[in-house]
Design a protein around this motif. Structure first.
Motif, PDB file in Angstrom:
ATOM      1  N   LYS A 139       0.518   4.973  -7.731  1.00  0.00           N
ATOM      2  CA  LYS A 139       0.377   5.385  -9.125  1.00  0.00           C
ATOM      3  C   LYS A 139      -0.932   4.848  -9.686  1.00  0.00           C
ATOM      4  N   THR A 140      -1.434   5.564 -10.686  1.00  0.00           N
ATOM      5  CA  THR A 140      -2.585   5.040 -11.442  1.00  0.00           C
ATOM      6  C   THR A 140      -2.232   5.136 -12.925  1.00  0.00           C
ATOM      7  N   GLY A 141      -2.673   6.192 -13.597  1.00  0.00           N
ATOM      8  CA  GLY A 141      -2.447   6.309 -15.042  1.00  0.00           C
ATOM      9  C   GLY A 141      -3.545   5.582 -15.798  1.00  0.00           C
ATOM     10  N   ASP A 142      -3.532   5.747 -17.139  1.00  0.00           N
ATOM     11  CA  ASP A 142      -4.627   5.219 -17.970  1.00  0.00           C
ATOM     12  C   ASP A 142      -4.801   3.706 -17.841  1.00  0.00           C
ATOM     13  N   ALA A 143      -3.708   2.984 -17.570  1.00  0.00           N
ATOM     14  CA  ALA A 143      -3.814   1.517 -17.480  1.00  0.00           C
ATOM     15  C   ALA A 143      -4.765   1.098 -16.363  1.00  0.00           C
ATOM     16  N   ALA A 144      -4.883   1.951 -15.339  1.00  0.00           N
ATOM     17  CA  ALA A 144      -5.756   1.604 -14.203  1.00  0.00           C
ATOM     18  C   ALA A 144      -7.232   1.591 -14.612  1.00  0.00           C
ATOM     19  N   TYR A 145      -7.524   2.232 -15.748  1.00  0.00           N
ATOM     20  CA  TYR A 145      -8.926   2.331 -16.182  1.00  0.00           C
ATOM     21  C   TYR A 145      -9.201   1.458 -17.412  1.00  0.00           C
ATOM     22  N   ASP A 146      -8.240   0.598 -17.731  1.00  0.00           N
ATOM     23  CA  ASP A 146      -8.315  -0.234 -18.928  1.00  0.00           C
ATOM     24  C   ASP A 146      -8.948  -1.586 -18.554  1.00  0.00           C
ATOM     25  N   ASP A 147     -10.088  -1.883 -19.187  1.00  0.00           N
ATOM     26  CA  ASP A 147     -10.809  -3.126 -18.855  1.00  0.00           C
ATOM     27  C   ASP A 147      -9.961  -4.372 -19.120  1.00  0.00           C
ATOM     28  N   ASP A 148      -9.115  -4.330 -20.147  1.00  0.00           N
ATOM     29  CA  ASP A 148      -8.285  -5.509 -20.435  1.00  0.00           C
ATOM     30  C   ASP A 148      -7.240  -5.727 -19.345  1.00  0.00           C
ATOM     31  N   VAL A 149      -6.726  -4.620 -18.794  1.00  0.00           N
ATOM     32  CA  VAL A 149      -5.783  -4.744 -17.671  1.00  0.00           C
ATOM     33  C   VAL A 149      -6.514  -5.347 -16.469  1.00  0.00           C
ATOM     34  N   LYS A 150      -7.723  -4.840 -16.217  1.00  0.00           N
ATOM     35  CA  LYS A 150      -8.497  -5.380 -15.081  1.00  0.00           C
ATOM     36  C   LYS A 150      -8.729  -6.880 -15.261  1.00  0.00           C
ATOM     37  N   THR A 151      -9.131  -7.272 -16.468  1.00  0.00           N
ATOM     38  CA  THR A 151      -9.406  -8.697 -16.721  1.00  0.00           C
ATOM     39  C   THR A 151      -8.152  -9.539 -16.488  1.00  0.00           C
ATOM     40  N   ALA A 152      -7.021  -9.062 -16.990  1.00  0.00           N
ATOM     41  CA  ALA A 152      -5.765  -9.817 -16.834  1.00  0.00           C
ATOM     42  C   ALA A 152      -5.388  -9.962 -15.360  1.00  0.00           C
ATOM     43  N   LEU A 153      -5.822  -8.989 -14.544  1.00  0.00           N
ATOM     44  CA  LEU A 153      -5.513  -9.057 -13.107  1.00  0.00           C
ATOM     45  C   LEU A 153      -6.586  -9.830 -12.328  1.00  0.00           C
ATOM     46  N   GLY A 154      -7.564 -10.365 -13.063  1.00  0.00           N
ATOM     47  CA  GLY A 154      -8.602 -11.164 -12.402  1.00  0.00           C
ATOM     48  C   GLY A 154      -9.741 -10.330 -11.855  1.00  0.00           C
ATOM     49  N   LEU A 155      -9.845  -9.090 -12.344  1.00  0.00           N
ATOM     50  CA  LEU A 155     -10.921  -8.204 -11.890  1.00  0.00           C
ATOM     51  C   LEU A 155     -12.004  -8.139 -12.963  1.00  0.00           C
ATOM     52  N   ALA A 156     -13.177  -7.629 -12.562  1.00  0.00           N
ATOM     53  CA  ALA A 156     -14.258  -7.433 -13.531  1.00  0.00           C
ATOM     54  C   ALA A 156     -14.177  -6.007 -14.069  1.00  0.00           C
ATOM     55  N   ALA A 157     -14.753  -5.807 -15.255  1.00  0.00           N
ATOM     56  CA  ALA A 157     -14.701  -4.476 -15.874  1.00  0.00           C
ATOM     57  C   ALA A 157     -15.348  -3.424 -14.966  1.00  0.00           C
ATOM     58  N   GLY A 158     -16.357  -3.840 -14.207  1.00  0.00           N
ATOM     59  CA  GLY A 158     -17.043  -2.888 -13.319  1.00  0.00           C
ATOM     60  C   GLY A 158     -16.285  -2.616 -12.021  1.00  0.00           C
ATOM     61  N   ASP A 159     -15.207  -3.333 -11.797  1.00  0.00           N
ATOM     62  CA  ASP A 159     -14.381  -3.070 -10.615  1.00  0.00           C
ATOM     63  C   ASP A 159     -13.523  -1.833 -10.868  1.00  0.00           C
ATOM     64  N   ALA A 160     -12.972  -1.284  -9.793  1.00  0.00           N
ATOM     65  CA  ALA A 160     -12.153  -0.073  -9.941  1.00  0.00           C
ATOM     66  C   ALA A 160     -10.763  -0.334  -9.373  1.00  0.00           C
ATOM     67  N   ILE A 161      -9.750  -0.079 -10.191  1.00  0.00           N
ATOM     68  CA  ILE A 161      -8.378  -0.110  -9.662  1.00  0.00           C
ATOM     69  C   ILE A 161      -8.127   1.259  -9.053  1.00  0.00           C
TER      70      ILE A 161
END
Ligand SMILES: Cc1cc2nc3c(=O)[nH]c(=O)nc-3n(C[C@H](O)[C@H](O)[C@H](O)COP(=O)(O)O)c2cc1C
Length: 195
Positions: A139-161
């Motif tokens: 699954k993806t959905g809009d949350a996969a492209y949300d910078d705040d979700v990425k940050t909370a998961l320890g990823l950088a905004a420029g990373d891609a889920i």
């Protein structure tokens, strides 16, 4: 469906996404093989851009809050039942593997290829999970492209889920939707048009 030891082409021809998952998730030994399969994915330039974040147990509740917060930011007027539905997604499997690409825009390899490598790793996980006799849904959905979700998961905004892979025990079998034929997508090249 228990498919341990199946021939590779049977695995490829018969794999399907689970529609419903329950306990248990693959145990440590199977997970070891699943994640080892992930890092055998093709990867241009050996950048190893893939990252895997494992979420299980009560951490899923926090992940559910992340999904609901993300929806609330996008739709401040979202009703409580929509937020609860979003939150509940985190509990649809005993294990969630977030697959991401740690993107390096200054590398010689284009970022799209770094993301594709992470996507290939995700598909290796999907196949390995199936081969171990478990089920998964990508699954993806809009949350996969949300910078705040990425940050909370320890990823950088420029990373891609590239996917939230929900993993567990398949409790219903494949969808009745008919499978496409490769014939609908394949054609021989007739050569370049003459000038
Ligand atoms: C990158 C990617 C993202 C996806 N995101 C979703 C999603 O958010 N929601 C969904 O229902 N299916 C999503 N899918 C599709 C399902 O995972 C699944 O592949 C599809 O339902 C077809 O089922 P099958 O794998 O059994 O053929 C996604 C697939 C890919 C490759």
């Amino acid at each position: 469906m228990k498919v341990i030891g199946m021939h590779a082409s049977d695995l490829l021809l018969n794999r399907y996404s689970a529609m419903k998952l329950s306990d248990p998730a693959p145990a440590a030994e199977a997970l070891e093989r699943i994640l080892s399969s992930a890092v055998r994915a093709p990867d241009h330039g050996r950048l190893r851009p893939w990252r895997f974040i494992l979420i299980d147990g009560d951490r899923r509740l926090q992940f559910g809050d992340l999904l609901a917060d993300s929806l609330r930011r996008r739709r401040p007027d979202a009703p409580e039942d929509a937020l609860n539905r979003e939150r509940g997604k985190a509990l649809r499997a005993p294990l969630i593997i977030v697959v991401a690409a740690a993107c390096n825009p200054t590398a010689k390899i284009p970022v799209i290829e770094q993301i594709l490598a992470a996507g290939a790793a995700a598909q290796n996980i999907m196949l390995a999970v199936f081969a171990e006799g478990f089920g998964a849904m990508w699954k993806t959905g809009d949350a996969a492209y949300d910078d705040d979700v990425k940050t909370a998961l320890g990823l950088a905004a420029g990373d891609a889920i590239v996917g939230f892979l929900y993993v567990g025990t398949d409790s219903t079998g494949p969808s009745p939707v008919p499978q496409p034929s490769w014939r609908d997508f394949v054609r021989p090249w007739g050569g370049a048009p003459s000038a």
